[in-house]
Design a protein around this motif. Structure first.
Motif, PDB file in Angstrom:
ATOM      1  N   SER A  17      -8.826  -3.231  -3.161  1.00 46.87           N
ATOM      2  CA  SER A  17      -9.257  -4.624  -3.007  1.00 46.87           C
ATOM      3  C   SER A  17     -10.152  -4.825  -1.781  1.00 46.87           C
ATOM      4  CB  SER A  17      -8.042  -5.540  -2.922  1.00 46.87           C
ATOM      5  OG  SER A  17      -7.320  -5.302  -1.732  1.00 46.87           O
ATOM      6  N   GLY A  18     -10.387  -3.759  -1.011  1.00 50.26           N
ATOM      7  CA  GLY A  18     -11.224  -3.868   0.179  1.00 50.26           C
ATOM      8  C   GLY A  18     -10.477  -4.209   1.447  1.00 50.26           C
ATOM      9  N   GLU A  19      -9.137  -4.296   1.348  1.00 52.25           N
ATOM     10  CA  GLU A  19      -8.310  -4.580   2.526  1.00 52.25           C
ATOM     11  C   GLU A  19      -8.105  -3.299   3.331  1.00 52.25           C
ATOM     12  OE1 GLU A  19      -7.157  -7.638   3.539  1.00 52.25           O
ATOM     13  OE2 GLU A  19      -8.450  -8.341   1.916  1.00 52.25           O
ATOM     14  N   GLU A  20      -8.122  -3.425   4.649  1.00 55.78           N
ATOM     15  CA  GLU A  20      -7.928  -2.269   5.515  1.00 55.78           C
ATOM     16  C   GLU A  20      -6.531  -1.682   5.314  1.00 55.78           C
ATOM     17  OE1 GLU A  20      -9.346  -0.981   9.970  1.00 55.78           O
ATOM     18  OE2 GLU A  20      -9.492  -3.062   9.328  1.00 55.78           O
ATOM     19  N   VAL A  21      -6.449  -0.365   5.315  1.00 59.11           N
ATOM     20  CA  VAL A  21      -5.212   0.365   5.075  1.00 59.11           C
ATOM     21  C   VAL A  21      -4.687   0.928   6.391  1.00 59.11           C
ATOM     22  CG1 VAL A  21      -4.216   2.372   3.896  1.00 59.11           C
ATOM     23  CG2 VAL A  21      -5.944   1.011   2.751  1.00 59.11           C
ATOM     24  N   SER A  22      -3.380   0.806   6.621  1.00 55.28           N
ATOM     25  CA  SER A  22      -2.736   1.465   7.757  1.00 55.28           C
ATOM     26  C   SER A  22      -2.404   2.890   7.354  1.00 55.28           C
ATOM     27  CB  SER A  22      -1.448   0.751   8.155  1.00 55.28           C
ATOM     28  OG  SER A  22      -1.736  -0.447   8.801  1.00 55.28           O
ATOM     29  N   VAL A  23      -2.800   3.837   8.189  1.00 59.05           N
ATOM     30  CA  VAL A  23      -2.551   5.250   7.907  1.00 59.05           C
ATOM     31  C   VAL A  23      -1.853   5.890   9.093  1.00 59.05           C
ATOM     32  CG1 VAL A  23      -4.485   5.515   6.295  1.00 59.05           C
ATOM     33  CG2 VAL A  23      -4.866   5.865   8.731  1.00 59.05           C
ATOM     34  N   ASP A  24      -1.363   7.120   8.887  1.00 59.26           N
ATOM     35  CA  ASP A  24      -0.721   7.860   9.972  1.00 59.26           C
ATOM     36  C   ASP A  24      -1.664   7.981  11.164  1.00 59.26           C
ATOM     37  OD1 ASP A  24       1.540   8.281   8.446  1.00 59.26           O
ATOM     38  OD2 ASP A  24       0.940  10.295   7.809  1.00 59.26           O
ATOM     39  N   GLU A  25      -1.062   8.090  12.335  1.00 60.99           N
ATOM     40  CA  GLU A  25      -1.820   8.198  13.579  1.00 60.99           C
ATOM     41  C   GLU A  25      -2.867   9.311  13.525  1.00 60.99           C
ATOM     42  OE1 GLU A  25      -0.705   9.363  18.098  1.00 60.99           O
ATOM     43  OE2 GLU A  25       0.599   7.891  17.143  1.00 60.99           O
ATOM     44  N   GLU A  26      -2.560  10.378  12.815  1.00 60.21           N
ATOM     45  CA  GLU A  26      -3.478  11.511  12.684  1.00 60.21           C
ATOM     46  C   GLU A  26      -4.844  11.083  12.132  1.00 60.21           C
ATOM     47  OE1 GLU A  26      -3.704  15.691  10.157  1.00 60.21           O
ATOM     48  OE2 GLU A  26      -1.953  14.417   9.965  1.00 60.21           O
ATOM     49  N   PHE A  27      -4.865  10.063  11.285  1.00 63.57           N
ATOM     50  CA  PHE A  27      -6.102   9.611  10.643  1.00 63.57           C
ATOM     51  C   PHE A  27      -6.609   8.274  11.170  1.00 63.57           C
ATOM     52  CE2 PHE A  27      -3.771  12.084   7.361  1.00 63.57           C
ATOM     53  CZ  PHE A  27      -4.604  13.194   7.352  1.00 63.57           C
ATOM     54  N   ALA A  28      -5.783   7.547  11.881  1.00 60.91           N
ATOM     55  CA  ALA A  28      -6.142   6.213  12.368  1.00 60.91           C
ATOM     56  C   ALA A  28      -7.052   6.290  13.590  1.00 60.91           C
ATOM     57  CB  ALA A  28      -4.878   5.429  12.712  1.00 60.91           C
ATOM     58  N   ASP A  29      -7.944   5.335  13.675  1.00 53.91           N
ATOM     59  CA  ASP A  29      -8.786   5.146  14.866  1.00 53.91           C
ATOM     60  C   ASP A  29      -9.582   6.375  15.266  1.00 53.91           C
ATOM     61  OD1 ASP A  29      -7.850   2.488  15.074  1.00 53.91           O
ATOM     62  OD2 ASP A  29      -6.080   3.186  16.153  1.00 53.91           O
TER      63      ASP A  29
END
Length: 85
Positions: free
Chosen positions: A28-40
């Protein structure tokens, strides 16, 4: 005895030093929360950002990421680019 300052090579880079990043989104285009390994994750150039997503796209897909959008600082460069097998 004082501890010397941490040399600059060990400091975390600032967003200005690594302006390239991916916005990870669901169907839907909403931002996804992912594990720290992939985030930011941030990158110094577009090629490094594209290489990274090319290496981890399957893990991102498993984490619920359907597409990615590439940014340089606040400027949207392209996307959403769907992740699929």
């Amino acid at each position: 005895m004082s501890i010397p300052d941490v040399p600059s090579v060990f400091k975390q880079p600032t967003p200005a030093e690594r302006p390239w990043w991916w916005k990870l989104v669901d169907e839907s285009g909403e931002e996804v929360s992912v594990d720290e390994e992939f985030a930011d994750q941030r990158f110094t150039n577009q090629g490094d950002a594209e290489s990274w997503v090319g290496e981890v796209w399957e893990e991102l897909l498993e984490a619920g990421v359907a597409a990615v959008v590439l940014f340089e600082n606040d400027r949207e460069v392209y996307g959403p680019m769907k992740l699929s097998a």
